[in-house]
Design a protein around this motif. Sequence first.
Motif, mmCIF file in Angstrom:
data_model
loop_
_atom_site.group_PDB
_atom_site.id
_atom_site.type_symbol
_atom_site.label_atom_id
_atom_site.label_comp_id
_atom_site.label_asym_id
_atom_site.label_seq_id
_atom_site.Cartn_x
_atom_site.Cartn_y
_atom_site.Cartn_z
ATOM 1 N N HIS A 81 12.287 39.507 65.265
ATOM 2 C CA HIS A 81 12.918 39.546 63.952
ATOM 3 C C HIS A 81 13.790 40.807 63.798
ATOM 4 C CE1 HIS A 81 9.899 36.478 62.810
ATOM 5 N NE2 HIS A 81 10.733 36.174 61.835
ATOM 6 N N GLU A 82 13.243 41.915 64.237
ATOM 7 C CA GLU A 82 13.952 43.194 64.100
ATOM 8 C C GLU A 82 15.215 43.220 64.957
ATOM 9 O OE1 GLU A 82 14.810 47.386 65.359
ATOM 10 O OE2 GLU A 82 13.833 45.846 66.578
ATOM 11 N N ARG A 83 15.133 42.711 66.173
ATOM 12 C CA ARG A 83 16.294 42.705 67.059
ATOM 13 C C ARG A 83 17.371 41.745 66.560
ATOM 14 N NH1 ARG A 83 18.356 46.113 69.143
ATOM 15 N NH2 ARG A 83 19.299 44.896 70.827
ATOM 16 N N PHE A 84 16.967 40.629 65.971
ATOM 17 C CA PHE A 84 17.931 39.694 65.399
ATOM 18 C C PHE A 84 18.814 40.422 64.391
ATOM 19 C CE2 PHE A 84 19.434 36.607 62.334
ATOM 20 C CZ PHE A 84 19.760 35.499 63.095
ATOM 21 N N ALA A 85 18.183 41.165 63.503
ATOM 22 C CA ALA A 85 18.935 41.903 62.482
ATOM 23 C C ALA A 85 19.776 43.014 63.096
ATOM 24 C CB ALA A 85 17.977 42.469 61.440
ATOM 25 N N ASP A 86 19.256 43.668 64.120
ATOM 26 C CA ASP A 86 20.013 44.738 64.776
ATOM 27 C C ASP A 86 21.326 44.214 65.362
ATOM 28 O OD1 ASP A 86 18.171 46.665 64.166
ATOM 29 O OD2 ASP A 86 17.294 46.779 66.174
ATOM 30 N N HIS A 87 21.282 43.038 65.960
ATOM 31 C CA HIS A 87 22.505 42.455 66.515
ATOM 32 C C HIS A 87 23.504 42.139 65.404
ATOM 33 C CE1 HIS A 87 21.565 42.197 70.760
ATOM 34 N NE2 HIS A 87 20.396 41.670 70.491
ATOM 35 N N ALA A 88 22.990 41.723 64.247
ATOM 36 C CA ALA A 88 23.878 41.458 63.114
ATOM 37 C C ALA A 88 24.571 42.737 62.651
ATOM 38 C CB ALA A 88 23.091 40.837 61.963
ATOM 39 N N VAL A 89 23.844 43.836 62.627
ATOM 40 C CA VAL A 89 24.441 45.121 62.264
ATOM 41 C C VAL A 89 25.497 45.519 63.292
ATOM 42 C CG1 VAL A 89 23.996 47.595 61.981
ATOM 43 C CG2 VAL A 89 22.438 45.926 60.966
ATOM 44 N N SER A 90 25.211 45.282 64.551
ATOM 45 C CA SER A 90 26.184 45.583 65.599
ATOM 46 C C SER A 90 27.474 44.790 65.396
ATOM 47 C CB SER A 90 25.584 45.263 66.973
ATOM 48 O OG SER A 90 26.529 45.482 68.005
ATOM 49 N N ILE A 91 27.348 43.519 65.041
ATOM 50 C CA ILE A 91 28.529 42.700 64.762
ATOM 51 C C ILE A 91 29.272 43.238 63.548
ATOM 52 C CG2 ILE A 91 29.301 40.416 64.006
ATOM 53 C CD1 ILE A 91 27.013 39.244 65.713
ATOM 54 N N SER A 92 28.514 43.678 62.540
ATOM 55 C CA SER A 92 29.142 44.233 61.336
ATOM 56 C C SER A 92 30.034 45.421 61.669
ATOM 57 C CB SER A 92 28.061 44.655 60.330
ATOM 58 O OG SER A 92 27.298 43.552 59.900
ATOM 59 N N LYS A 93 29.576 46.266 62.574
ATOM 60 C CA LYS A 93 30.384 47.401 63.007
ATOM 61 C C LYS A 93 31.695 46.941 63.635
ATOM 62 C CE LYS A 93 26.527 50.505 64.171
ATOM 63 N NZ LYS A 93 25.906 51.261 65.285
ATOM 64 N N LYS A 94 31.593 45.895 64.447
ATOM 65 C CA LYS A 94 32.787 45.411 65.139
ATOM 66 C C LYS A 94 33.771 44.774 64.159
ATOM 67 C CE LYS A 94 30.186 44.724 69.416
ATOM 68 N NZ LYS A 94 28.948 45.357 68.931
ATOM 69 N N VAL A 95 33.253 44.068 63.166
ATOM 70 C CA VAL A 95 34.136 43.475 62.165
ATOM 71 C C VAL A 95 34.793 44.565 61.324
ATOM 72 C CG1 VAL A 95 34.252 41.967 60.145
ATOM 73 C CG2 VAL A 95 32.853 41.304 62.114
ATOM 74 N N GLN A 96 34.026 45.603 61.015
ATOM 75 C CA GLN A 96 34.600 46.743 60.289
ATOM 76 C C GLN A 96 35.754 47.356 61.082
ATOM 77 O OE1 GLN A 96 32.268 50.369 60.156
ATOM 78 N NE2 GLN A 96 32.926 50.790 58.069
ATOM 79 N N TYR A 97 35.537 47.511 62.371
ATOM 80 C CA TYR A 97 36.592 48.048 63.236
ATOM 81 C C TYR A 97 37.793 47.107 63.270
ATOM 82 C CZ TYR A 97 38.983 49.233 67.610
ATOM 83 O OH TYR A 97 39.927 49.532 68.556
ATOM 84 N N LEU A 98 37.528 45.812 63.346
ATOM 85 C CA LEU A 98 38.592 44.820 63.381
ATOM 86 C C LEU A 98 39.412 44.849 62.098
ATOM 87 C CD1 LEU A 98 39.907 42.433 64.844
ATOM 88 C CD2 LEU A 98 38.159 40.958 63.830
ATOM 89 N N ALA A 99 38.724 45.015 60.968
ATOM 90 C CA ALA A 99 39.407 44.971 59.674
ATOM 91 C C ALA A 99 40.164 46.259 59.355
ATOM 92 C CB ALA A 99 38.381 44.673 58.573
ATOM 93 N N THR A 100 39.627 47.395 59.806
ATOM 94 C CA THR A 100 40.193 48.680 59.370
ATOM 95 C C THR A 100 40.751 49.533 60.503
ATOM 96 O OG1 THR A 100 38.086 49.877 59.612
ATOM 97 C CG2 THR A 100 38.471 48.723 57.524
ATOM 98 N N GLY A 101 40.346 49.233 61.738
ATOM 99 C CA GLY A 101 40.730 50.086 62.850
ATOM 100 C C GLY A 101 39.903 51.352 62.923
ATOM 101 N N ASP A 102 38.900 51.441 62.059
ATOM 102 C CA ASP A 102 38.039 52.638 61.985
ATOM 103 C C ASP A 102 36.688 52.294 62.578
ATOM 104 O OD1 ASP A 102 36.795 54.996 61.369
ATOM 105 O OD2 ASP A 102 36.472 54.478 59.256
ATOM 106 N N TRP A 103 36.229 53.133 63.529
ATOM 107 C CA TRP A 103 34.943 52.906 64.161
ATOM 108 C C TRP A 103 33.868 53.779 63.522
ATOM 109 C CZ3 TRP A 103 33.238 48.977 66.682
ATOM 110 C CH2 TRP A 103 32.060 49.065 67.427
ATOM 111 N N SER A 104 33.907 53.966 62.208
ATOM 112 C CA SER A 104 32.864 54.710 61.513
ATOM 113 C C SER A 104 31.573 53.912 61.562
ATOM 114 C CB SER A 104 33.259 54.937 60.064
ATOM 115 O OG SER A 104 34.443 55.691 60.006
ATOM 116 N N PRO A 105 30.442 54.551 61.758
ATOM 117 C CA PRO A 105 29.176 53.823 61.849
ATOM 118 C C PRO A 105 28.817 53.133 60.550
ATOM 119 C CG PRO A 105 28.770 56.176 61.726
ATOM 120 C CD PRO A 105 30.246 56.023 61.878
ATOM 121 N N VAL A 106 28.269 51.908 60.659
ATOM 122 C CA VAL A 106 27.785 51.187 59.499
ATOM 123 C C VAL A 106 26.368 51.598 59.164
ATOM 124 C CG1 VAL A 106 27.237 48.901 58.606
ATOM 125 C CG2 VAL A 106 29.301 49.239 59.932
ATOM 126 N N ASP A 107 25.578 51.945 60.201
ATOM 127 C CA ASP A 107 24.172 52.249 59.949
ATOM 128 C C ASP A 107 23.917 53.732 60.104
ATOM 129 O OD1 ASP A 107 22.861 51.221 63.208
ATOM 130 O OD2 ASP A 107 24.608 52.383 62.642
#
Length: 216
Positions: free
Chosen positions: A190-216
């Motif tokens: 369960h915990e790893r499932f959510a961790d992968h989702a956070v990892s994807i969120s970081k990549k989408v943030q980078y895709l949308a803004t060009g900024d690789w600031s950490p989400v977590d």
Amino acid sequence: MREVFQQELREVRERLVEIAELVAVSIENATTAFNESNVSLAETVIADDTRIDVAAAELDELAINILARQQPVARDLRVVVSALRISASLERMGDMAEHIAQLARYRFPDKVVPKSLRGTFKEMGALDVEIARKLVELLMTEDVAIAEHIRNEDDKIDALHLSVFDKVLGETWKGEAIDTVDATLASRYHERFADHAVSISKKVQYLATGDWSPVD
């Protein structure tokens, strides 16, 4: 040629959403199978994981072909490279859902975890399902506010994950060795499932803004 290229980029995005939708269905079915000891639903999750694997592999092939033929730059390059990384994380999320379903199948007709932990796992499962649904929305919209929501839900799962360890390691724990192993594995999935989702969120943030600031 430019119009063909843009169509291919749209197809990449659409395929990511389709895979995320498959993952959302998978984790919803897996958590239901886990909590209700539903072996039929567990078997469905296990069988359907192949669909996620195939879809991710086909997306990777498309992205690699685009890189080879179109040699994209700037934001277009970010889209293709991010898609390759996101598809890998989605495939792993599908694997986590499958592992949860496998536990339900192995322990059928018994429940996977003792009664004292069932409320915790029901809550973890509900959070994972919510995260999976939000991830679909995030991939459709690239709304970085959704990434923040996913991070907050992940924090809740992390806290529940730690509470499972506190329970099985505590002096009042009366579960047998197999109960300890199952609870530990299930919590980790369960915990790893959510961790992968956070990892994807970081990549989408980078895709949308060009900024690789950490989400977590």
